[in-house]
Write an enzyme that holds these catalytic residues in place. Sequence first.
Site, PDB file in Angstrom:
ATOM      1  N   THR A   1       0.831  -1.203   0.000  1.00  0.00           N
ATOM      2  CA  THR A   1       0.000   0.000   0.000  1.00  0.00           C
ATOM      3  C   THR A   1       0.867   1.254   0.000  1.00  0.00           C
ATOM      4  OG1 THR A   1      -1.518  -1.318   1.354  1.00  0.00           O
ATOM      5  CG2 THR A   1      -1.995   1.047   1.174  1.00  0.00           C
ATOM      6  N   ALA A   2       1.692   1.409   1.022  1.00  0.00           N
ATOM      7  CA  ALA A   2       2.518   2.611   1.118  1.00  0.00           C
ATOM      8  C   ALA A   2       3.683   2.567   0.141  1.00  0.00           C
ATOM      9  CB  ALA A   2       3.039   2.758   2.554  1.00  0.00           C
TER      10      ALA A   2
ATOM     11  N   TRP B   1       0.074 -13.563   3.396  1.00  0.00           N
ATOM     12  CA  TRP B   1       0.939 -14.173   4.408  1.00  0.00           C
ATOM     13  C   TRP B   1       0.000 -14.793   5.426  1.00  0.00           C
ATOM     14  CZ3 TRP B   1       6.131 -13.631   3.409  1.00  0.00           C
ATOM     15  CH2 TRP B   1       6.529 -12.577   2.576  1.00  0.00           C
TER      16      TRP B   1
ATOM     17  N   LEU C   1     -11.759  -3.181   1.030  1.00  0.00           N
ATOM     18  CA  LEU C   1     -12.046  -2.039   0.150  1.00  0.00           C
ATOM     19  C   LEU C   1     -12.571  -0.787   0.828  1.00  0.00           C
ATOM     20  CD1 LEU C   1     -13.915  -4.378  -2.231  1.00  0.00           C
ATOM     21  CD2 LEU C   1     -11.770  -3.315  -2.864  1.00  0.00           C
TER      22      LEU C   1
ATOM     23  N   HIS D   1      -6.217  -4.546  11.334  1.00  0.00           N
ATOM     24  CA  HIS D   1      -5.694  -3.180  11.222  1.00  0.00           C
ATOM     25  C   HIS D   1      -4.537  -2.928  12.193  1.00  0.00           C
ATOM     26  CE1 HIS D   1     -10.088  -2.059   9.910  1.00  0.00           C
ATOM     27  NE2 HIS D   1      -9.401  -2.643   8.941  1.00  0.00           N
TER      28      HIS D   1
ATOM     29  N   ALA E   1       1.971   1.397   7.824  1.00  0.00           N
ATOM     30  CA  ALA E   1       1.059   1.491   8.975  1.00  0.00           C
ATOM     31  C   ALA E   1       1.786   1.368  10.309  1.00  0.00           C
ATOM     32  CB  ALA E   1      -0.019   0.415   8.868  1.00  0.00           C
TER      33      ALA E   1
ATOM     34  N   PRO F   1      -7.608   1.610   8.053  1.00  0.00           N
ATOM     35  CA  PRO F   1      -6.402   2.452   7.941  1.00  0.00           C
ATOM     36  C   PRO F   1      -5.883   2.750   6.539  1.00  0.00           C
ATOM     37  CG  PRO F   1      -5.824   0.242   8.622  1.00  0.00           C
ATOM     38  CD  PRO F   1      -7.311   0.266   8.520  1.00  0.00           C
TER      39      PRO F   1
HETATM   40  C1  LIG Z   1      -8.565  -9.090   5.246  1.00  0.00           C
HETATM   41  C2  LIG Z   1      -8.246  -7.629   5.418  1.00  0.00           C
HETATM   42  C3  LIG Z   1      -9.233  -6.682   5.211  1.00  0.00           C
HETATM   43  C4  LIG Z   1      -8.947  -5.332   5.370  1.00  0.00           C
HETATM   44  N1  LIG Z   1      -9.905  -4.428   5.071  1.00  0.00           N
HETATM   45  C5  LIG Z   1      -9.607  -3.116   5.065  1.00  0.00           C
HETATM   46  C6  LIG Z   1     -10.534  -2.174   4.578  1.00  0.00           C
HETATM   47  O1  LIG Z   1     -11.628  -2.520   4.144  1.00  0.00           O
HETATM   48  N2  LIG Z   1     -10.178  -0.863   4.579  1.00  0.00           N
HETATM   49  C7  LIG Z   1      -8.956  -0.443   5.051  1.00  0.00           C
HETATM   50  O2  LIG Z   1      -8.711   0.759   5.055  1.00  0.00           O
HETATM   51  N3  LIG Z   1      -8.066  -1.324   5.516  1.00  0.00           N
HETATM   52  C8  LIG Z   1      -8.335  -2.646   5.499  1.00  0.00           C
HETATM   53  N4  LIG Z   1      -7.394  -3.544   5.887  1.00  0.00           N
HETATM   54  C9  LIG Z   1      -6.087  -3.056   6.373  1.00  0.00           C
HETATM   55  C10 LIG Z   1      -5.276  -2.240   5.340  1.00  0.00           C
HETATM   56  O3  LIG Z   1      -5.454  -2.739   4.050  1.00  0.00           O
HETATM   57  C11 LIG Z   1      -3.800  -2.248   5.770  1.00  0.00           C
HETATM   58  O4  LIG Z   1      -3.707  -1.729   7.076  1.00  0.00           O
HETATM   59  C12 LIG Z   1      -2.903  -1.409   4.870  1.00  0.00           C
HETATM   60  O5  LIG Z   1      -3.126  -1.740   3.521  1.00  0.00           O
HETATM   61  C13 LIG Z   1      -1.451  -1.669   5.248  1.00  0.00           C
HETATM   62  O6  LIG Z   1      -0.584  -1.003   4.366  1.00  0.00           O
HETATM   63  P1  LIG Z   1       0.988  -1.125   4.558  1.00  0.00           P
HETATM   64  O7  LIG Z   1       1.626  -0.350   3.472  1.00  0.00           O
HETATM   65  O8  LIG Z   1       1.335  -0.804   5.948  1.00  0.00           O
HETATM   66  O9  LIG Z   1       1.332  -2.668   4.404  1.00  0.00           O
HETATM   67  P2  LIG Z   1       1.024  -3.655   3.174  1.00  0.00           P
HETATM   68  O10 LIG Z   1       0.063  -3.101   2.224  1.00  0.00           O
HETATM   69  O11 LIG Z   1       0.702  -4.976   3.800  1.00  0.00           O
HETATM   70  O12 LIG Z   1       2.423  -3.735   2.412  1.00  0.00           O
HETATM   71  C14 LIG Z   1       3.528  -4.481   2.879  1.00  0.00           C
HETATM   72  C15 LIG Z   1       4.183  -5.115   1.664  1.00  0.00           C
HETATM   73  O13 LIG Z   1       5.478  -5.560   2.028  1.00  0.00           O
HETATM   74  C16 LIG Z   1       5.700  -6.857   1.471  1.00  0.00           C
HETATM   75  N5  LIG Z   1       6.701  -7.503   2.304  1.00  0.00           N
HETATM   76  C17 LIG Z   1       6.584  -7.897   3.595  1.00  0.00           C
HETATM   77  N6  LIG Z   1       7.734  -8.440   4.021  1.00  0.00           N
HETATM   78  C18 LIG Z   1       8.598  -8.376   2.988  1.00  0.00           C
HETATM   79  C19 LIG Z   1       9.951  -8.773   2.815  1.00  0.00           C
HETATM   80  N7  LIG Z   1      10.658  -9.368   3.801  1.00  0.00           N
HETATM   81  N8  LIG Z   1      10.538  -8.553   1.599  1.00  0.00           N
HETATM   82  C20 LIG Z   1       9.845  -7.964   0.587  1.00  0.00           C
HETATM   83  N9  LIG Z   1       8.550  -7.599   0.697  1.00  0.00           N
HETATM   84  C21 LIG Z   1       7.953  -7.785   1.892  1.00  0.00           C
HETATM   85  C22 LIG Z   1       4.330  -7.510   1.527  1.00  0.00           C
HETATM   86  O14 LIG Z   1       4.259  -8.587   0.640  1.00  0.00           O
HETATM   87  C23 LIG Z   1       3.424  -6.345   1.155  1.00  0.00           C
HETATM   88  O15 LIG Z   1       3.251  -6.248  -0.228  1.00  0.00           O
HETATM   89  C24 LIG Z   1      -7.648  -4.917   5.767  1.00  0.00           C
HETATM   90  C25 LIG Z   1      -6.656  -5.874   5.990  1.00  0.00           C
HETATM   91  C26 LIG Z   1      -6.938  -7.219   5.801  1.00  0.00           C
HETATM   92  C27 LIG Z   1      -5.852  -8.239   6.025  1.00  0.00           C
END
Ligand SMILES: Cc1cc2nc3c(=O)[nH]c(=O)nc-3n(C[C@H](O)[C@H](O)[C@H](O)COP(=O)(O)OP(=O)(O)OC[C@H]3O[C@@H](n4cnc5c(N)ncnc54)[C@H](O)[C@@H]3O)c2cc1C
Length: 600
Positions: A26-27, A77, A109, A536, A569, A580
């Site tokens: 996401t980020a 995961w 979503l 979250h 996050a 979030p």
């Molecule tokens: C089932 C579910 C439903 C949800 N529903 C909602 C919703 O409706 N609305 C909402 O706002 N939020 C929702 N969320 C939460 C929200 O989507 C997340 O909090 C947010 O997308 C997290 O973003 P991020 O960038 O922190 O991490 P992520 O988007 O998880 O990105 C982390 C990335 O790093 C990669 N990664 C991890 N470790 C490694 C490594 N060692 N080497 C290389 N790559 C790696 C992962 O594969 C992933 O692509 C939901 C979450 C889940 C699981």
Amino acid sequence: MLPNVTSDASAFVEKAYDYVIIGGGTAGLALASRLSDNPNITIGVLEAGQDRSDDPTIRLAGGWLVSAFVPGAEFHWPFETTEQTHAAGQKVDVHRGKVLGGTSAINALMWTRASKAEYDALVELGNPGWSFDELLPYFKRSQAHTPQENNIIPGTGTLSPSQGSYGPVKTSFNTWYSSLIKPFLAAAATLSIPLNSDPNSGNMVGMNNVTRMVDNEDGTRSHSGAAYLPRTAGRNNISVLVGAYTTKIAIAKEGHELVAKQVHFDVDGTNHVVRANEEVILSAGAYQTPQILELSGIGKTSVLSKFGIETLLELPVGDNLQEQLLISTNASLTDEAVSNLSVDPFIEGLQPEPGKDAAATNTSGPFISVPIRSATSSSEHAEFVALLNSYLADESLTPLERAQFTIQRRWLSSADSSNVAELLCEFSCMPGLAGLPLADGRVTLWNPVAHLHPTSRGSVHINSPDPFAQPSIDPKFLSRAYDMKAFLQALRLREKIIRAPPLDSMITQSAIPPSSVQTDEEVEAFIKANITTFAHPVGTAAMAARNLGGVVDQNLKVYGTRNIRVVDASIIPLQISATPASTVFAIAEKAADIILATTS
Ligand SMILES: Cc1cc2nc3c(=O)[nH]c(=O)nc-3n(C[C@H](O)[C@H](O)[C@H](O)COP(=O)(O)OP(=O)(O)OC[C@H]3O[C@@H](n4cnc5c(N)ncnc54)[C@H](O)[C@@H]3O)c2cc1C
């Protein structure tokens, strides 16, 4: 395949990159895309998952029930918590996205934003520049919203000043609504819960219709890959390597500072190394960002020494994990209500329009979000305040917990902060789950219920020096009595809604929890045995003043390092009353400006 994505590791490491981003989620992709606007800098992204943007499970929003949950699905995961001692010893599934786009590619979503007071609290925790008003331009820059008068919550047909209209993430409203929604809202209105047509304005409280990350032109999911990578087409300063699992950041000591020079990663069992000229940025999410920091020597000696890892920098990495609890509830409907139900045309087997899968993209209907003070009697409310006071009297609190509970007590007590919601009762329009038969044939009204501001604080830490081992995830669900009490109130709120007219005449009894569950003791036992996560997690590399226990500063730089940042996050220091993802996109947008301001 999306532009600038490659699976050729040898070609990827032939170059050094100014900025190496770990995690194309996401980020990570939002940040990479914005950084690439400067043609004078180069960006390399390492993503462990693959580009599955063309797979219907990812492309069509309704696929999330498969991509996020089906065991063995390659897109997540399959993490689980440690045994939760205050929740009947359960291990709770806490899946995350493992695919280009990360968790935004598999989530439910919903695109919601917390209240002004919650973002203003970021400033109070030591982060100038992060107030609601200062974040608002970034929220808007990430979003292109299509307004739609939908007759559910009046006033949603025009773009509000708090929503974006030109950003990469496309948002819209559901294309189908259950006929149960209006009775549901009418019942909530009898409890004096107000309608809220603009929950993005800094006030989340009330009945608000939920926006979805869906492009309503074609019914597709607007995850960070689909939203942010197309705008990089034709650029040669950005490269996203998929199938690349980061194992460690190689860090050197220069004077008093730590400097990240290289990142080690694995592709199909072969180790590779990529050089970072300027910075290494962690965007691996709230569970894996701390894992990678710890494997690289940044964390608590008490954790690292167990696995023979030298502590290069002592920081409370992985502590302060905050996760919201969720329980599904179902109410059985009368025969008449069942016969009057409108049925999602997708579920009925009707063909969606060509190129569209509209009904399968429907997500939550309205959220009913309320503060504890408006859902409780004055004596019940006083018990919540007393509990927070008792926590604040505990001398073993960390400085960060003390600062957080002081803020949470103010939200709980002050009329000025009365727009900080803690209890959520959701109406879902997800396929198969809103007024449609469950597996056992019962037709029910389905309402997930959540507590949004837990006081329990958990942790995520490495459990092994093996980078491929799942970290130990312990949210310490229900470890503070406040959280159980609040969850009980969330279930009581849902009970009041289903017992209020006109909804009451459509419902025979509560199916989950069963109507035999009545006393506080019975409800508490039900909660302990049925707890799940809202998915979250936040706070594990908290952005806060260093003397409070922060891991990153207001520029998202890891304290004590010259060139390591966290952008995901993990940095949210105190849980928010929203889903979030939209906040994570705003964080990435702001991070891009912070970093670009340092480049020429
Ligand atoms: C089932 C579910 C439903 C949800 N529903 C909602 C919703 O409706 N609305 C909402 O706002 N939020 C929702 N969320 C939460 C929200 O989507 C997340 O909090 C947010 O997308 C997290 O973003 P991020 O960038 O922190 O991490 P992520 O988007 O998880 O990105 C982390 C990335 O790093 C990669 N990664 C991890 N470790 C490694 C490594 N060692 N080497 C290389 N790559 C790696 C992962 O594969 C992933 O692509 C939901 C979450 C889940 C699981």
